[in-house]
Design a protein around this motif. Structure first.
Motif, PDB file in Angstrom:
ATOM      1  N   ALA A 166      62.646  31.532 -61.237  1.00 20.23           N
ATOM      2  CA  ALA A 166      62.540  32.828 -61.895  1.00 20.23           C
ATOM      3  C   ALA A 166      62.576  33.952 -60.866  1.00 20.23           C
ATOM      4  N   LEU A 167      61.719  33.832 -59.848  1.00 19.03           N
ATOM      5  CA  LEU A 167      61.615  34.887 -58.839  1.00 19.03           C
ATOM      6  C   LEU A 167      61.762  34.306 -57.443  1.00 19.03           C
ATOM      7  N   ILE A 168      62.501  35.036 -56.609  1.00 15.27           N
ATOM      8  CA  ILE A 168      62.527  34.737 -55.181  1.00 15.27           C
ATOM      9  C   ILE A 168      61.881  35.933 -54.509  1.00 15.27           C
ATOM     10  N   PHE A 169      60.875  35.669 -53.669  1.00 15.75           N
ATOM     11  CA  PHE A 169      60.238  36.781 -52.961  1.00 15.75           C
ATOM     12  C   PHE A 169      60.706  36.791 -51.521  1.00 15.75           C
ATOM     13  N   GLU A 170      61.284  37.900 -51.110  1.00 16.28           N
ATOM     14  CA  GLU A 170      61.703  38.077 -49.719  1.00 16.28           C
ATOM     15  C   GLU A 170      60.794  39.137 -49.100  1.00 16.28           C
ATOM     16  N   GLY A 223      58.276  36.819 -42.150  1.00 17.56           N
ATOM     17  CA  GLY A 223      57.146  36.683 -43.072  1.00 17.56           C
ATOM     18  C   GLY A 223      57.332  35.493 -44.000  1.00 17.56           C
ATOM     19  N   GLU A 224      56.313  35.276 -44.820  1.00 13.89           N
ATOM     20  CA  GLU A 224      56.352  34.116 -45.694  1.00 13.89           C
ATOM     21  C   GLU A 224      56.972  34.461 -47.044  1.00 13.89           C
ATOM     22  N   GLY A 225      58.109  33.858 -47.341  1.00 12.77           N
ATOM     23  CA  GLY A 225      58.762  34.072 -48.627  1.00 12.77           C
ATOM     24  C   GLY A 225      58.185  33.155 -49.684  1.00 12.77           C
ATOM     25  N   ARG A 226      58.725  33.249 -50.887  1.00  9.02           N
ATOM     26  CA  ARG A 226      58.180  32.440 -51.963  1.00  9.02           C
ATOM     27  C   ARG A 226      59.253  32.231 -53.025  1.00  9.02           C
ATOM     28  N   THR A 227      59.270  31.053 -53.610  1.00  5.86           N
ATOM     29  CA  THR A 227      60.189  30.772 -54.707  1.00  5.86           C
ATOM     30  C   THR A 227      59.337  30.346 -55.895  1.00  5.86           C
ATOM     31  N   ILE A 228      59.513  31.003 -57.018  1.00 10.20           N
ATOM     32  CA  ILE A 228      58.630  30.766 -58.161  1.00 10.20           C
ATOM     33  C   ILE A 228      59.462  30.316 -59.357  1.00 10.20           C
ATOM     34  N   THR A 229      59.210  29.125 -59.839  1.00  9.96           N
ATOM     35  CA  THR A 229      59.964  28.635 -61.000  1.00  9.96           C
ATOM     36  C   THR A 229      59.388  29.264 -62.269  1.00  9.96           C
ATOM     37  N   TYR A 230      60.114  29.072 -63.374  1.00  2.00           N
ATOM     38  CA  TYR A 230      59.605  29.606 -64.639  1.00  2.00           C
ATOM     39  C   TYR A 230      58.267  28.958 -65.025  1.00  2.00           C
ATOM     40  N   ALA A 231      58.111  27.667 -64.730  1.00  2.00           N
ATOM     41  CA  ALA A 231      56.843  27.009 -65.054  1.00  2.00           C
ATOM     42  C   ALA A 231      55.718  27.608 -64.210  1.00  2.00           C
ATOM     43  N   GLU A 232      56.013  27.846 -62.919  1.00  2.00           N
ATOM     44  CA  GLU A 232      54.994  28.453 -62.051  1.00  2.00           C
ATOM     45  C   GLU A 232      54.714  29.894 -62.470  1.00  2.00           C
ATOM     46  N   LEU A 233      55.766  30.588 -62.877  1.00  2.00           N
ATOM     47  CA  LEU A 233      55.585  31.971 -63.322  1.00  2.00           C
ATOM     48  C   LEU A 233      54.635  32.007 -64.519  1.00  2.00           C
ATOM     49  N   LYS A 234      54.826  31.063 -65.427  1.00  2.00           N
ATOM     50  CA  LYS A 234      53.951  31.028 -66.599  1.00  2.00           C
ATOM     51  C   LYS A 234      52.497  30.841 -66.166  1.00  2.00           C
ATOM     52  N   ALA A 235      52.271  29.900 -65.253  1.00  2.00           N
ATOM     53  CA  ALA A 235      50.897  29.650 -64.792  1.00  2.00           C
ATOM     54  C   ALA A 235      50.316  30.898 -64.121  1.00  2.00           C
ATOM     55  N   GLU A 236      51.136  31.579 -63.318  1.00  2.00           N
ATOM     56  CA  GLU A 236      50.656  32.779 -62.611  1.00  2.00           C
ATOM     57  C   GLU A 236      50.339  33.912 -63.584  1.00  2.00           C
ATOM     58  N   VAL A 237      51.197  34.076 -64.574  1.00  2.00           N
ATOM     59  CA  VAL A 237      50.995  35.167 -65.531  1.00  2.00           C
ATOM     60  C   VAL A 237      49.751  34.892 -66.383  1.00  2.00           C
ATOM     61  N   PHE A 270      62.373  42.121 -53.283  1.00  2.00           N
ATOM     62  CA  PHE A 270      62.364  42.406 -51.840  1.00  2.00           C
ATOM     63  C   PHE A 270      61.308  43.454 -51.532  1.00  2.00           C
ATOM     64  N   GLU A 271      60.426  43.088 -50.599  1.00  2.00           N
ATOM     65  CA  GLU A 271      59.312  43.973 -50.280  1.00  2.00           C
ATOM     66  C   GLU A 271      59.716  45.114 -49.346  1.00  2.00           C
ATOM     67  N   GLY A 272      60.771  44.912 -48.555  1.00  2.00           N
ATOM     68  CA  GLY A 272      61.030  45.798 -47.425  1.00  2.00           C
ATOM     69  C   GLY A 272      62.000  46.937 -47.680  1.00  2.00           C
ATOM     70  N   VAL A 273      62.640  47.360 -46.608  1.00  2.00           N
ATOM     71  CA  VAL A 273      63.547  48.505 -46.646  1.00  2.00           C
ATOM     72  C   VAL A 273      64.898  48.086 -46.034  1.00  2.00           C
TER      73      VAL A 273
END
Ligand code: WTA
Length: 649
Positions: free
Chosen positions: A97-101, A107-121, A331-334
């Protein structure tokens, strides 16, 4: 390279644009006609792609006179279910669902599946509930560009709370004003944010805001681990408070017209307005526009570089892509950290297929030369998008040729906070493009150009851009002030929605947005009321009067030019100019930093005391040869002294 726009400067869409799912030219013509001739039928069909708890039987239910906008009004649904749970239920929980850059490439990135997104939400939603948040409550979200920002938005939607996201670049005063305006008792923030290795003191800003506004609780996500003060009884660490919450949290059944979010935006007068979007229409609008405009195909990586604090982030990082089961990169940066190739490095790293950014970023990167682009393998890119301000043909060409390798279509999407989603654009498989033109109306959109007296202009012409019929994603009101909503958007040309933009339509029916025709300026894609900057300036004890106008700026689109009159006995100096710049940054935020401060003993006013902005704009543009009639000024000599002291030479 020419930077002039030409009506017959066509760029062909790719011949192989259609893979059978893409909207073709014939599809567009047929569907557009249907969306206008049978709006109910068309939108019922689009809406049917979503899960409804109760299917709507009433589709379009709106009036512009009186102003009362409703869509799908007897339907019930939850946008969080459609953006998250629905994909898990369909067996697609493993899709990303989400890729965090992160800000730093190390830095530490993150890959979040839809199942993980559900748990986080669910975790975030239950934590908000633990703090007492209920359906209809307003929750302020002041976050960096990290996944928790999206979790917080979706968690609010899940439990029926109304989110009000505030851009992380806003000052404590700006936060306080917004928190008070919608009486938001809860704030979700992070310890700090990171942008180009610089630390943004988010929690400290919230603390400062809460000296002027009040909130029951502040939920703080630990992100950088930096030191922050915590107020006992009011502030809670998210990671601690969420440790023991339950793993179930049903989606609240929402009426289609229940509020989903408030987003503050600038207008020509007064303080920013809390534009209100509701659940059903916004869901359908963002799902449909994302699907057609970005022509999303399962498995593709989509990246929108906006911030979730703006409407583009709401509609095209979070709700549009996720409702379509897409993979959305955050993407967190600039763009220029650690170097000017960061965007392209991230595209290469994550094999981005669809990239959506703002002209100001393109122009800034263009200036650094194509070497930064050439270093990277960008062959994954299939579609490029532009949003936020007019894109000049030179930047369009550079984007298309160097970033897109000359292969990718570019969609130049015109829309606004108030429109909820994209309104005018080419569709990648349906339309050839013209650099500098947004293109054709999206399904259901009926643009109309009118002159200043409200006469409708036909054919190839230029005028003020209105929309004559409602569409599902339209804002419903200004939070707590429906009268202001009517005054702002429906009183200039009664019976129509007035966008505030000027626009030209060419002989091919393509629309060319020429920019705002009101006192709103667009600085690096950030919308700002000149009145807001003026209020900030006159708050300074030494300032007596201020008038702010925009002027063309090579990179930012528009720059901020401030005319300032000081109180009797006060002297201007370079030091004071620096102090005043800091003052504005503190009052509003860095995005409002004046480019030019022009100290003047007086402003050009008519005998009735009205400031003649036309003259101020011309001088700021360095085009003082054509000032027009100045004979109605109370003191015409002021003009010569303003020209003499002009700052933009
Ligand atoms: C401008 C951002 C030209 C326009 C989505 C509008 C554009 C204002 C374009 C809304 C575009 C947005 N071409 N101008 N493609 N997209 N604008 O509310 O002046 O932050 O009225 O929404 O940005 O800004 P807002």
């Amino acid at each position: 390279m020419s930077n002039t726009a030409h009506d017959d400067d066509w760029v062909k869409r790719p011949a192989d644009a259609s893979d059978g799912t893409t909207c073709t030219a014939a599809d567009y013509e047929r569907m557009y006609a249907e969306s206008v001739d049978d709006a109910d039928g068309f939108w019922a069909e689009q809406a049917a792609r979503l899960d409804w708890i109760e299917k709507p039987t009433r589709i379009a239910g709106w009036s512009y006179d009186p102003v009362d906008i409703k869509w799908f009004e007897d339907g019930k649904l939850n946008i969080c279910h459609n953006a998250v749970d629905r994909h898990v239920d369909a067996g697609n929980g493993d899709r990303v669902a989400l890729i965090f850059e992160p800000d730093s490439p190390d830095g530490e990135g993150r890959t979040i599946t839809y199942a993980e997104l559900k748990a986080e939400v669910v975790r975030m939603a239950n934590t908000l509930k633990k703090l007492g948040v209920k359906k209809g409550d307003r929750v302020t979200i002041y976050m960096p560009m990290i996944p928790e920002g999206a979790f917080a938005m979706l968690a609010c939607a899940r439990i029926g709370a109304i989110h009000s996201v505030i851009f992380g670049g806003f000052s404590p005063d700006a936060i306080a004003g917004r928190v008070e305006d919608c009486r938001s008792d809860w704030i979700v923030t992070a310890d700090q944010g990171l942008r180009g290795s610089k630390v943004v003191p988010l929690k400290a800003n919230v603390d400062a805001a809460l000296e002027k506004a009040s909130a029951k609780a502040v939920l703080v996500v630990r992100h950088t681990g930096g030191d922050v003060a915590m107020t006992e009884g009011r502030d809670h660490w998210y990671q601690e408070l969420s440790a023991d919450v339950g793993e179930e949290c049903p989606c609240e059944p929402m009426n289609a017209e229940d509020p989903l979010f408030i987003l503050y935006t600038s207008g020509s007068t007064g303080s920013p307005k809390g534009v209100l979007h509701t659940t059903g229409g916004y869901s359908v609008w963002t799902e449909t526009t994302f699907r057609y405009v970005f022509d999303y195909r399962p498995g593709e990586i989509y990246w929108c570089t906006a911030d979730i604090g703006w409407v583009t982030g709401h509609s095209y990082i979070v709700y549009g892509p996720l409702q379509n089961g897409a993979t959305s990169l955050m993407f967190e940066g600039v763009p220029n950290y650690p170097d000017h190739d960061r965007f392209w490095a991230v595209c290469e790293k994550h094999k981005v297929n669809i990239f959506y950014t703002a002209p100001t970023a393109i122009r800034a990167l263009m200036r650094e030369g194509e070497g930064h682009v050439a270093k990277h393998d960008l062959s994954s890119l299939r579609l490029l998008g532009s949003v936020g301000e007019p894109i000049n043909p030179e930047a369009w060409r550079w984007y298309h040729d160097h970033v897109g390798g000359g292969r990718t279509p570019v969609v130049d999407t015109w829309w606004q906070t108030e429109t909820g989603g994209i309104m005018i654009t080419t569709l990648p498989g349906a339309h050839d493009m013209k650099p500098g033109s947004a293109g054709r109306p999206f399904f259901g959109i009926c643009p109309q150009l009118v002159d200043n007296d409200g006469h409708v202009l036909d054919g190839a012409t230029e005028g003020n851009l209105c929309i004559t019929r409602s569409w599902p994603g339209q804002a419903r009101t200004v939070y707590g002030d429906h009268e202001r909503f009517i005054q702002t958007y429906f009183s200039t040309y009664p019976g129509k929605y007035f966008t505030g933009d000027g626009c030209r339509r060419d002989a091919d029916g393509y629309y060319w947005i020429t920019g705002r025709v009101d006192d709103v300026i667009n600085v690096s894609g950030h919308r700002m009321g000149t009145a807001e900057v003026e209020s900030a300036l006159v708050l300074h004890p030494k300032v007596s009067e201020a008038a702010v106008v925009g002027y063309p700026h090579d990179i930012k689109g528009q720059g901020i030019y401030c005319y300032v009159t000081l109180n009797a006995g006060e002297e201007s100096s370079d030091d004071f100019a620096g102090e005043l710049r800091q003052w504005v940054r503190k009052e509003i935020g860095p995005i409002a930093t004046p480019d030019h401060l022009h100290f003047t003993p007086g402003l050009p006013k008519t005998r009735s005391g009205k400031i003649m902005r036309r003259i101020l704009r011309k001088i700021a543009e360095n085009e003082f040869g054509s000032l027009g009639d100045t004979s109605t000024l109370a003191d015409p000599t002021i003009v010569d002294s303003l020209i003499e002291g002009r700052q933009n030479r």
